[in-house]
Scaffold this motif. Structure first.
Motif, PDB file in Angstrom:
ATOM      1  N   VAL A  62     -14.025 -12.298   5.225  1.00 19.20           N
ATOM      2  CA  VAL A  62     -13.260 -11.886   4.046  1.00 19.20           C
ATOM      3  C   VAL A  62     -11.812 -12.330   4.238  1.00 19.20           C
ATOM      4  O   VAL A  62     -11.255 -12.160   5.321  1.00 19.20           O
ATOM      5  N   VAL A  63     -11.236 -12.896   3.212  1.00 21.77           N
ATOM      6  CA  VAL A  63      -9.804 -13.198   3.200  1.00 21.77           C
ATOM      7  C   VAL A  63      -9.212 -12.342   2.105  1.00 21.77           C
ATOM      8  O   VAL A  63      -9.707 -12.321   0.983  1.00 21.77           O
ATOM      9  N   LEU A  64      -8.162 -11.607   2.448  1.00 18.09           N
ATOM     10  CA  LEU A  64      -7.540 -10.767   1.428  1.00 18.09           C
ATOM     11  C   LEU A  64      -6.035 -10.896   1.480  1.00 18.09           C
ATOM     12  O   LEU A  64      -5.465 -11.363   2.453  1.00 18.09           O
ATOM     13  N   SER A  65      -5.434 -10.520   0.399  1.00 19.76           N
ATOM     14  CA  SER A  65      -3.987 -10.528   0.311  1.00 19.76           C
ATOM     15  C   SER A  65      -3.544  -9.489  -0.705  1.00 19.76           C
ATOM     16  O   SER A  65      -4.019  -9.489  -1.830  1.00 19.76           O
ATOM     17  N   ASN A  66      -2.667  -8.633  -0.270  1.00 21.23           N
ATOM     18  CA  ASN A  66      -2.124  -7.615  -1.155  1.00 21.23           C
ATOM     19  C   ASN A  66      -0.688  -7.958  -1.542  1.00 21.23           C
ATOM     20  O   ASN A  66      -0.264  -7.697  -2.643  1.00 21.23           O
ATOM     21  N   GLU A  67       0.047  -8.557  -0.637  1.00 18.70           N
ATOM     22  CA  GLU A  67       1.472  -8.832  -0.847  1.00 18.70           C
ATOM     23  C   GLU A  67       1.774 -10.301  -1.140  1.00 18.70           C
ATOM     24  O   GLU A  67       2.772 -10.617  -1.755  1.00 18.70           O
ATOM     25  N   LEU A  68       0.918 -11.197  -0.693  1.00 20.31           N
ATOM     26  CA  LEU A  68       1.229 -12.623  -0.691  1.00 20.31           C
ATOM     27  C   LEU A  68       1.493 -13.205  -2.074  1.00 20.31           C
ATOM     28  O   LEU A  68       2.442 -13.956  -2.260  1.00 20.31           O
ATOM     29  N   LEU A  69       0.676 -12.881  -3.042  1.00 15.44           N
ATOM     30  CA  LEU A  69       0.825 -13.510  -4.360  1.00 15.44           C
ATOM     31  C   LEU A  69       2.177 -13.204  -4.994  1.00 15.44           C
ATOM     32  O   LEU A  69       2.682 -13.999  -5.788  1.00 15.44           O
ATOM     33  N   ASP A  70       2.778 -12.082  -4.596  1.00 14.72           N
ATOM     34  CA  ASP A  70       4.106 -11.751  -5.113  1.00 14.72           C
ATOM     35  C   ASP A  70       5.159 -12.766  -4.678  1.00 14.72           C
ATOM     36  O   ASP A  70       6.183 -12.928  -5.333  1.00 14.72           O
ATOM     37  N   ALA A 121       0.859  -1.177   0.000  1.00  9.25           N
ATOM     38  CA  ALA A 121       0.000   0.000   0.000  1.00  9.25           C
ATOM     39  C   ALA A 121       0.900   1.233   0.000  1.00  9.25           C
ATOM     40  O   ALA A 121       1.743   1.388   0.867  1.00  9.25           O
ATOM     41  N   LEU A 122       0.711   2.078  -0.970  1.00  7.50           N
ATOM     42  CA  LEU A 122       1.561   3.257  -1.104  1.00  7.50           C
ATOM     43  C   LEU A 122       1.057   4.438  -0.283  1.00  7.50           C
ATOM     44  O   LEU A 122       1.814   5.328   0.048  1.00  7.50           O
ATOM     45  N   SER A 123      -0.228   4.469   0.003  1.00  4.96           N
ATOM     46  CA  SER A 123      -0.767   5.577   0.779  1.00  4.96           C
ATOM     47  C   SER A 123      -2.022   5.113   1.490  1.00  4.96           C
ATOM     48  O   SER A 123      -2.584   4.070   1.157  1.00  4.96           O
ATOM     49  N   MET A 146      -2.269 -13.346   9.066  1.00  2.00           N
ATOM     50  CA  MET A 146      -1.572 -14.625   9.128  1.00  2.00           C
ATOM     51  C   MET A 146      -0.225 -14.429   8.441  1.00  2.00           C
ATOM     52  O   MET A 146      -0.179 -14.113   7.249  1.00  2.00           O
ATOM     53  N   GLU A 147       0.841 -14.584   9.201  1.00  2.00           N
ATOM     54  CA  GLU A 147       2.182 -14.281   8.688  1.00  2.00           C
ATOM     55  C   GLU A 147       3.145 -15.414   9.009  1.00  2.00           C
ATOM     56  O   GLU A 147       3.207 -15.870  10.149  1.00  2.00           O
ATOM     57  N   ARG A 148       3.911 -15.862   8.017  1.00  2.00           N
ATOM     58  CA  ARG A 148       4.882 -16.928   8.276  1.00  2.00           C
ATOM     59  C   ARG A 148       6.270 -16.394   8.625  1.00  2.00           C
ATOM     60  O   ARG A 148       7.081 -17.105   9.199  1.00  2.00           O
ATOM     61  N   SER A 149       6.562 -15.163   8.289  1.00  2.00           N
ATOM     62  CA  SER A 149       7.882 -14.594   8.570  1.00  2.00           C
ATOM     63  C   SER A 149       7.925 -14.011   9.978  1.00  2.00           C
ATOM     64  O   SER A 149       7.226 -13.041  10.277  1.00  2.00           O
ATOM     65  N   PRO A 150       8.769 -14.563  10.864  1.00  2.00           N
ATOM     66  CA  PRO A 150       8.867 -14.018  12.221  1.00  2.00           C
ATOM     67  C   PRO A 150       9.300 -12.545  12.229  1.00  2.00           C
ATOM     68  O   PRO A 150       8.813 -11.753  13.046  1.00  2.00           O
ATOM     69  N   ALA A 151      10.181 -12.167  11.317  1.00  2.00           N
ATOM     70  CA  ALA A 151      10.651 -10.781  11.276  1.00  2.00           C
ATOM     71  C   ALA A 151       9.506  -9.835  10.891  1.00  2.00           C
ATOM     72  O   ALA A 151       9.334  -8.772  11.513  1.00  2.00           O
ATOM     73  N   ARG A 185     -15.182 -10.629  10.102  1.00  2.00           N
ATOM     74  CA  ARG A 185     -13.772 -10.977  10.241  1.00  2.00           C
ATOM     75  C   ARG A 185     -13.016 -10.836   8.931  1.00  2.00           C
ATOM     76  O   ARG A 185     -13.410 -11.384   7.917  1.00  2.00           O
ATOM     77  N   VAL A 186     -11.903 -10.140   9.015  1.00  2.00           N
ATOM     78  CA  VAL A 186     -11.013  -9.994   7.870  1.00  2.00           C
ATOM     79  C   VAL A 186      -9.699 -10.675   8.239  1.00  2.00           C
ATOM     80  O   VAL A 186      -9.112 -10.371   9.276  1.00  2.00           O
ATOM     81  N   VAL A 187      -9.260 -11.598   7.406  1.00  2.00           N
ATOM     82  CA  VAL A 187      -7.970 -12.258   7.590  1.00  2.00           C
ATOM     83  C   VAL A 187      -7.119 -11.883   6.389  1.00  2.00           C
ATOM     84  O   VAL A 187      -7.496 -12.132   5.247  1.00  2.00           O
ATOM     85  N   GLU A 188      -5.975 -11.255   6.668  1.00  2.00           N
ATOM     86  CA  GLU A 188      -5.028 -10.928   5.595  1.00  2.00           C
ATOM     87  C   GLU A 188      -3.870 -11.894   5.689  1.00  2.00           C
ATOM     88  O   GLU A 188      -3.268 -12.065   6.748  1.00  2.00           O
ATOM     89  N   MET A 189      -3.541 -12.506   4.564  1.00  2.00           N
ATOM     90  CA  MET A 189      -2.432 -13.446   4.519  1.00  2.00           C
ATOM     91  C   MET A 189      -1.209 -12.755   3.932  1.00  2.00           C
ATOM     92  O   MET A 189      -1.291 -12.129   2.881  1.00  2.00           O
ATOM     93  N   GLY A 190      -0.090 -12.865   4.657  1.00  2.00           N
ATOM     94  CA  GLY A 190       1.156 -12.304   4.159  1.00  2.00           C
ATOM     95  C   GLY A 190       1.095 -10.809   3.993  1.00  2.00           C
ATOM     96  O   GLY A 190       1.157 -10.303   2.886  1.00  2.00           O
ATOM     97  N   ALA A 191       0.970 -10.081   5.097  1.00  3.92           N
ATOM     98  CA  ALA A 191       0.705  -8.643   5.055  1.00  3.92           C
ATOM     99  C   ALA A 191       1.946  -7.773   4.868  1.00  3.92           C
ATOM    100  O   ALA A 191       1.834  -6.546   4.925  1.00  3.92           O
ATOM    101  N   GLY A 192       3.094  -8.361   4.640  1.00  7.27           N
ATOM    102  CA  GLY A 192       4.299  -7.547   4.440  1.00  7.27           C
ATOM    103  C   GLY A 192       4.568  -6.665   5.647  1.00  7.27           C
ATOM    104  O   GLY A 192       4.635  -7.133   6.783  1.00  7.27           O
ATOM    105  N   SER A 193       4.688  -5.372   5.430  1.00  7.91           N
ATOM    106  CA  SER A 193       4.964  -4.432   6.528  1.00  7.91           C
ATOM    107  C   SER A 193       3.742  -4.224   7.419  1.00  7.91           C
ATOM    108  O   SER A 193       3.860  -3.689   8.520  1.00  7.91           O
TER     109      SER A 193
END
Length: 173
Positions: A137-145, A1-3, A71-76, A28-36
């Protein structure tokens, strides 16, 4: 998301979905792989602050029913998301084993009284999932990349008909 404008646009779509689902609570909204976590942050800010200018009585119902889990797999990245005040559950979108922790987090939500409400959508393991359990709703903005790209190659044998699916071969990159 740029802004935050993108977050507001998604927030508006979520509000419309909530209305079309007859003001489902919890919503309920679940975002997978939300990056930042920027999109999650912007959407939640939009809901909390009524940035869409929704009529106050409707907004209070909307805000009280709204839940957002990453839902995030990266601990960092999960640490970075939590530092922004976001709710994060460890999991991998490519594994069905991640469903249990997400359902448990949703069952422990404020809308479920921290697990004290006895309703199908508030049970940590509703027997494999029901219409009431899980995400609205399940959404993903970063995951497919992050998924491995797939390339389709046309077979060069004979005279291939491109409309025939059998002449295409999948090649993982």
């Amino acid at each position: 998301a740029l802004s935050p404008h993108f977050g507001r646009a998604v927030c508006r779509l979520l509000l419309l979905m909530w209305i079309h689902l007859e003001e489902r609570a919890p919503f309920r909204v679940v975002e997978m792989g939300a990056g930042s976590g920027q999109l999650a942050y912007d959407i939640q800010q939009c809901v909390r602050s009524n940035e869409l200018g929704v009529e106050p009585r409707v907004w209070r119902r909307w805000a009280s029913s709204f839940e957002y889990v990453i839902m995030e797999r990266s601990p960092a990245l999960a640490t970075r998301q939590r530092e922004r005040g976001l709710r994060v559950v460890p999991g991998d979108a490519q594994s069905e084993l991640s469903c249990g922790p997400v359902l448990a987090a949703l069952a422990a939500s404020d809308a479920c009284g921290g697990g004290d409400v006895d309703a199908p959508e508030c049970r940590p393991d509703p027997g494999g999932g029901t219409e009431e359990s899980g995400a609205s709703v399940v959404l993903s903005n970063e995951l497919l990349d992050a998924f491995a790209p797939v390339k389709l190659v046309l077979s060069v044998y004979d005279e291939p008909n491109v409309a025939d699916c059998t002449v295409w071969q999948e090649m993982r990159m």
